[in-house]
Design a protein around this motif. Structure first.
Motif, PDB file in Angstrom:
ATOM      1  N   SER A  36       3.412  -5.985  12.540  1.00  0.00           N
ATOM      2  CA  SER A  36       3.616  -4.714  13.235  1.00  0.00           C
ATOM      3  C   SER A  36       4.959  -4.666  13.956  1.00  0.00           C
ATOM      4  N   ASN A  37       5.406  -5.807  14.511  1.00  0.00           N
ATOM      5  CA  ASN A  37       6.699  -5.825  15.205  1.00  0.00           C
ATOM      6  C   ASN A  37       7.841  -5.456  14.266  1.00  0.00           C
ATOM      7  N   ILE A  38       7.861  -6.089  13.090  1.00  0.00           N
ATOM      8  CA  ILE A  38       8.935  -5.845  12.122  1.00  0.00           C
ATOM      9  C   ILE A  38       8.912  -4.393  11.659  1.00  0.00           C
ATOM     10  N   ILE A  39       7.712  -3.875  11.374  1.00  0.00           N
ATOM     11  CA  ILE A  39       7.579  -2.486  10.927  1.00  0.00           C
ATOM     12  C   ILE A  39       8.066  -1.537  12.019  1.00  0.00           C
ATOM     13  N   SER A  40       7.667  -1.804  13.263  1.00  0.00           N
ATOM     14  CA  SER A  40       8.072  -0.948  14.379  1.00  0.00           C
ATOM     15  C   SER A  40       9.586  -0.952  14.550  1.00  0.00           C
ATOM     16  N   GLY A  41      10.203  -2.133  14.387  1.00  0.00           N
ATOM     17  CA  GLY A  41      11.659  -2.215  14.455  1.00  0.00           C
ATOM     18  C   GLY A  41      12.318  -1.399  13.363  1.00  0.00           C
ATOM     19  N   ASP A  42      11.781  -1.510  12.153  1.00  0.00           N
ATOM     20  CA  ASP A  42      12.322  -0.726  11.028  1.00  0.00           C
ATOM     21  C   ASP A  42      12.205   0.770  11.299  1.00  0.00           C
ATOM     22  N   LEU A  43      11.079   1.181  11.873  1.00  0.00           N
ATOM     23  CA  LEU A  43      10.849   2.608  12.114  1.00  0.00           C
ATOM     24  C   LEU A  43      11.802   3.160  13.166  1.00  0.00           C
ATOM     25  N   LEU A  46      -5.061  -6.693   5.622  1.00  0.00           N
ATOM     26  CA  LEU A  46      -4.272  -5.460   5.534  1.00  0.00           C
ATOM     27  C   LEU A  46      -3.815  -5.002   6.920  1.00  0.00           C
ATOM     28  N   ALA A  47      -4.669  -5.192   7.917  1.00  0.00           N
ATOM     29  CA  ALA A  47      -4.262  -4.871   9.287  1.00  0.00           C
ATOM     30  C   ALA A  47      -3.101  -5.765   9.721  1.00  0.00           C
ATOM     31  N   ASP A  48      -3.152  -7.049   9.321  1.00  0.00           N
ATOM     32  CA  ASP A  48      -2.085  -7.989   9.679  1.00  0.00           C
ATOM     33  C   ASP A  48      -0.740  -7.585   9.097  1.00  0.00           C
ATOM     34  N   ILE A  49      -0.755  -6.954   7.917  1.00  0.00           N
ATOM     35  CA  ILE A  49       0.519  -6.566   7.293  1.00  0.00           C
ATOM     36  C   ILE A  49       0.905  -5.127   7.648  1.00  0.00           C
ATOM     37  N   GLY A  75       2.243   7.229   5.778  1.00  0.00           N
ATOM     38  CA  GLY A  75       1.871   5.938   6.358  1.00  0.00           C
ATOM     39  C   GLY A  75       1.112   5.067   5.386  1.00  0.00           C
ATOM     40  N   THR A  76       1.257   5.336   4.079  1.00  0.00           N
ATOM     41  CA  THR A  76       0.501   4.590   3.069  1.00  0.00           C
ATOM     42  C   THR A  76       1.412   3.641   2.293  1.00  0.00           C
ATOM     43  N   THR A  77       2.169   2.845   3.034  1.00  0.00           N
ATOM     44  CA  THR A  77       3.032   1.865   2.385  1.00  0.00           C
ATOM     45  C   THR A  77       3.051   0.594   3.228  1.00  0.00           C
ATOM     46  N   THR A  78       3.706  -0.436   2.708  1.00  0.00           N
ATOM     47  CA  THR A  78       3.865  -1.702   3.419  1.00  0.00           C
ATOM     48  C   THR A  78       5.302  -2.162   3.219  1.00  0.00           C
ATOM     49  N   LEU A  79       5.667  -3.216   3.926  1.00  0.00           N
ATOM     50  CA  LEU A  79       7.020  -3.757   3.750  1.00  0.00           C
ATOM     51  C   LEU A  79       7.238  -4.196   2.311  1.00  0.00           C
ATOM     52  N   GLY A  80       6.224  -4.826   1.713  1.00  0.00           N
ATOM     53  CA  GLY A  80       6.360  -5.346   0.349  1.00  0.00           C
ATOM     54  C   GLY A  80       6.401  -4.262  -0.708  1.00  0.00           C
ATOM     55  N   LEU A  81       5.701  -3.157  -0.485  1.00  0.00           N
ATOM     56  CA  LEU A  81       5.714  -2.065  -1.468  1.00  0.00           C
ATOM     57  C   LEU A  81       7.069  -1.369  -1.513  1.00  0.00           C
ATOM     58  N   ASN A  82       7.769  -1.345  -0.366  1.00  0.00           N
ATOM     59  CA  ASN A  82       9.135  -0.811  -0.332  1.00  0.00           C
ATOM     60  C   ASN A  82       9.210   0.555  -1.015  1.00  0.00           C
ATOM     61  N   SER A  83       8.346   1.462  -0.597  1.00  0.00           N
ATOM     62  CA  SER A  83       8.215   2.767  -1.257  1.00  0.00           C
ATOM     63  C   SER A  83       9.488   3.604  -1.126  1.00  0.00           C
ATOM     64  N   ASP A  84       9.724   4.444  -2.142  1.00  0.00           N
ATOM     65  CA  ASP A  84      10.859   5.366  -2.120  1.00  0.00           C
ATOM     66  C   ASP A  84      10.710   6.365  -0.972  1.00  0.00           C
ATOM     67  N   ILE A 132      -1.956 -11.340  -6.145  1.00  0.00           N
ATOM     68  CA  ILE A 132      -0.959 -10.362  -5.683  1.00  0.00           C
ATOM     69  C   ILE A 132       0.002 -11.024  -4.704  1.00  0.00           C
ATOM     70  N   LYS A 133       1.285 -11.003  -5.056  1.00  0.00           N
ATOM     71  CA  LYS A 133       2.314 -11.605  -4.203  1.00  0.00           C
ATOM     72  C   LYS A 133       2.924 -10.608  -3.226  1.00  0.00           C
ATOM     73  N   CYS A 134       2.736  -9.332  -3.485  1.00  0.00           N
ATOM     74  CA  CYS A 134       3.275  -8.295  -2.605  1.00  0.00           C
ATOM     75  C   CYS A 134       2.734  -8.494  -1.190  1.00  0.00           C
ATOM     76  N   ASP A 135       3.633  -8.601  -0.220  1.00  0.00           N
ATOM     77  CA  ASP A 135       3.264  -8.846   1.183  1.00  0.00           C
ATOM     78  C   ASP A 135       2.464 -10.138   1.348  1.00  0.00           C
ATOM     79  N   ASP A 136       2.582 -11.070   0.362  1.00  0.00           N
ATOM     80  CA  ASP A 136       1.824 -12.328   0.396  1.00  0.00           C
ATOM     81  C   ASP A 136       0.331 -12.063   0.503  1.00  0.00           C
ATOM     82  N   LEU A 137      -0.117 -10.959  -0.098  1.00  0.00           N
ATOM     83  CA  LEU A 137      -1.518 -10.550   0.060  1.00  0.00           C
ATOM     84  C   LEU A 137      -2.481 -11.638  -0.408  1.00  0.00           C
ATOM     85  N   GLY A 138      -2.257 -12.153  -1.633  1.00  0.00           N
ATOM     86  CA  GLY A 138      -3.180 -13.157  -2.171  1.00  0.00           C
ATOM     87  C   GLY A 138      -3.251 -14.397  -1.306  1.00  0.00           C
TER      88      GLY A 138
END
Length: 704
Positions: free
Chosen positions: A392-399, A19-22, A65-74, A367-373
């Motif tokens: 973290s790099n991709i998330i930081s860029g998105d932010l 989870l830290a990795d994603i 801050g309770t989402t991930t790239l794969g969850l793609n929250s509204d 679970i395929k979301c964020d390739d978790l499994g």
């Protein structure tokens, strides 16, 4: 192997690492929160500048801050109408003269967690009994009640063509863009009566401390325009929202609790939603989590017990569905599951949850979301090379991109207001905004101060450009005042303000300083790290550059100065600071084209161009002017390459129109025509390419 001694602890630790990795670690959670709270400050300041008495809040997963790239929250927005005329009260003592006072009715006739809003007189603390309008209803006891449909109409006005979901209007179905839900609400300064008992409760976990409860009680509440499902008063009931208190609770979770919540949402997305839609919401999962934390000792919420915590929450969710009761954490009388889950669905849903609980974590491998499994499997096997481990790099860029886009949207709103203004009106309006922002900046701290700074530098640049346009028109010179305003801060981004300055210098025939400014822009525009940003219209952005993401991971909003290139916008009152080749863009729309413009297409009355092609175009003009052929051809080649290869240009059709005119100056009429036709192929309507094609053909015919 899931039965081996100590294996649950080992898997919990490995799961925490995955989870830290994603991107679910303390640093990225805080980075997400900072980004969305800054956006919230920018939204509210934007409303204040435009004299709209409201406050914008970003709630839910993105700001928590309770989402991930794969969850793609509204994106969940709450727009609070702070209109001084409205006063929502729970106690008659809070009545105020001269206002639209509404008393919150919370009696046995109203569903728990909801209220009615009774209109009171504005001259005395007494019920209103006079003539009704369409937004009010007289009930059988004679009370004048406000209909909740008034807020739906307000939300629909914000999002024309949006889809209604309960109290929210949603922008959906746009490829590459996150769904955006907006809810309009009225504020009540006092803590809801139905939640008073919560302030005295203290669970086993000693979690919501006295300090937290004191803060929550000061947040008051909102009333949101939606009634309880199945209620006979559904059009008259207003849901009581304690969103700010709930956000306070979320901000006080530890990382294991956050990871547990995210895993619950991934399980919902993978196993429940495909079969049962949104019958079980993430808010229900959040509520279940709150109850579990409050009733469990705090030392249980540790990384090596993550699987145990997840099982505890899933069991609590199972019991809620079994009993068809998920009590709101702060207003326990409000059953969140009432009317949501059909009796036919319940046994199937319970079977799925029982299977997940009994698997003791094995189900997470599915679970395929964020390739978790797959990531868990590799982590347990010590095989790490299959994935780009850190997200973290991709998330930081998105932010950072979110912050940049928010800035672009706000600036666009300000410019729209002065689009058709005279020089005098535009200058007065910009000065008013600038002075307001300076006052806000001096009176506040933290993110509010940062937000006002992000806005004010753009307005100073625009003011300087408008003054320069007026100077050039009247005197063919630049005044010290115009230069002072534009030179206050040229670091709005990598290029935009400096490009405006460069052409001002070109207009007064200062080719040497023009070249110096353009060279400086080119030196700082690192093609490996700078990302173009345009919010004039929605288009699908390609993946950000790795260099951009890497820089963003180490910085917050300050990285905009070094990594973002906004498109360059010129209003009609800046026309004398616009190259004649670009002025055509201000007149792109024929009478027929106007019918094909949307409500947010005011930018089509401006000259707008992406920074990088504009840089090379200005270099081409300047080198042509001083007859440096080799440098001119290099600039032309760079312009062609940029149009062909830069994936995230918002105004590629405009760049093609500029390139076409360069080709005409080179005597390459056939290539020019190809440019204009390519431009027209990208944007069929509201495109100056039509004028260029007619002009070019006319020139060729007359030449023959």
């Amino acid at each position: 192997m899931f039965q081996q001694p100590g294996y649950i602890e080992n898997v919990s630790l490995r799961l925490s690492e995955v989870l830290a990795d994603i991107g679910v670690d303390e640093r990225i959670v805080q980075k997400r929160r900072r980004t969305w709270l800054l956006r919230e400050s920018m939204k509210t300041i934007s409303l204040q500048l435009r004299d709209i008495n409201g406050t914008g809040y970003y709630l839910g997963s993105q700001s928590e801050g309770t989402t991930t790239l794969g969850l793609n929250s509204d994106i969940d927005q709450l727009l609070c109408h702070n209109n001084y005329m409205y006063n929502v009260i729970q106690d008659w003592a809070d009545w105020e003269p001269g206002k639209l006072n509404y008393l919150m009715i919370q009696d046995e006739t109203v569903s728990s967690g909801y209220c009615l809003l009774q209109l009171l007189r504005d001259d005395a603390p007494l019920p209103y009994n006079d003539v009704l309008d369409g937004d009010h209803f007289r009930d059988r006891t004679g009370r004048i009640l406000l209909k909740n449909t008034i807020m739906s109409a307000a939300a629909a006005n914000v999002y024309e063509g949006g889809v209604r979901h309960g109290p929210a209007y949603a922008e959906q179905g746009q490829p590459g863009l996150i769904d955006n839900d907006i809810v309009c609400a009225l504020p009540c300064k006092s803590w809801p009566l139905q939640a008073m008992q919560w302030l005295d409760q203290q669970g086993v976990g000693q979690w919501h401390s006295d300090e937290m409860k004191r803060y929550c009680s000061k947040t008051g509440c909102f009333v949101v325009g939606v009634g309880s499902k199945g209620s006979e008063n559904e059009e008259l009931e207003w849901r009581i929202s304690t969103s700010l208190a709930e956000r306070c609770l979320m901000f006080n979770l530890n990382i294991t609790q956050i990871r547990c919540y995210i895993l619950m949402k991934m399980i919902l997305k993978t196993f429940i939603k495909p079969h049962f839609g949104d019958t079980v919401s993430s808010f229900m999962c959040k509520t279940v989590l709150f109850h579990c934390i409050a009733n469990t000792h705090s030392n249980n919420w540790r990384e090596n017990k993550l699987l145990v915590c997840l099982s505890l929450c899933l069991s609590a969710l199972y019991n809620s569905i079994l009993n068809e009761n998920c009590p709101h954490f702060i207003i326990p009388g409000n059953n969140l599951m009432r009317g949501h889950i059909s009796h036919e669905s319940t046994p199937y849903m319970l079977d799925i949850l029982q299977y997940i609980i009994n698997s003791k974590g094995r189900v997470l491998l599915e679970i395929k979301c964020d390739d978790l499994g797959a990531r868990i499997q590799l982590k347990l096997s010590n095989l790490l090379f299959e994935f780009d481990i850190k997200k973290s790099n991709i998330i930081s860029g998105d932010l950072l991109d979110i912050t940049a886009q928010s800035t672009a949207v706000d600036i666009q709103r300000y410019l729209t207001i002065i689009t058709n203004c005279s020089y005098k009106e535009a200058i007065q309006t910009l000065l008013k905004y600038i002075f307001k922002l300076v006052i806000i900046s001096k009176q506040c701290q933290g993110l509010d101060k940062t937000a006002s700074s992000l806005h004010v530098i753009w307005l100073c640049t625009t003011l300087g450009s408008i003054l320069a346009s007026l100077n050039i028109q009247q005197y063919h010179a630049l005044s010290a005042e115009a230069l002072t305003w534009i030179l206050l801060d040229l670091n709005t981004d990598v290029a935009c303000s400096k490009l405006k300055l460069a052409f001002m210098l070109y207009c007064i025939e200062d080719s040497q300083r023009t070249e110096i400014v353009l060279r400086d822009i080119e030196a700082n525009y690192d093609l490996n790290t700078v990302e173009p940003v345009c919010k004039c219209h929605n288009f699908i952005h390609q993946v950000s550059r790795k260099g951009f993401n890497a820089i963003c991971d180490n910085y917050n909003e300050e990285a905009i100065k070094y990594t973002i290139a906004f498109c360059v916008k010129f209003l009609p009152c800046e026309i004398y600071c616009v190259p004649h080749e670009l002025r055509y863009e201000m007149f792109r729309s024929t009478e027929e084209d106007l019918a094909f413009r949307g409500r947010h297409d005011d930018w089509m009355d401006w000259a707008v161009v992406d920074s990088l092609p504009y840089l090379y175009f200005l270099q081409y003009k300047n080198y042509s002017n001083i007859q440096r052929q080799e440098d001119k051809q290099r600039a032309l080649s760079n312009l062609i390459r940029t149009i062909d290869l830069e994936p995230n240009l918002g105004h590629r059709e405009t760049a093609l129109n500029l390139l076409g005119q360069c080709m005409e100056q080179e005597g390459r009429a056939r290539d020019a025509l190809c440019c204009y036709l390519s431009s027209l192929n990208l944007r069929e309507r509201n495109n100056a390419a039509k004028f260029h094609i007619c002009r070019l053909l006319s020139t060729l015919v007359n030449a023959h």
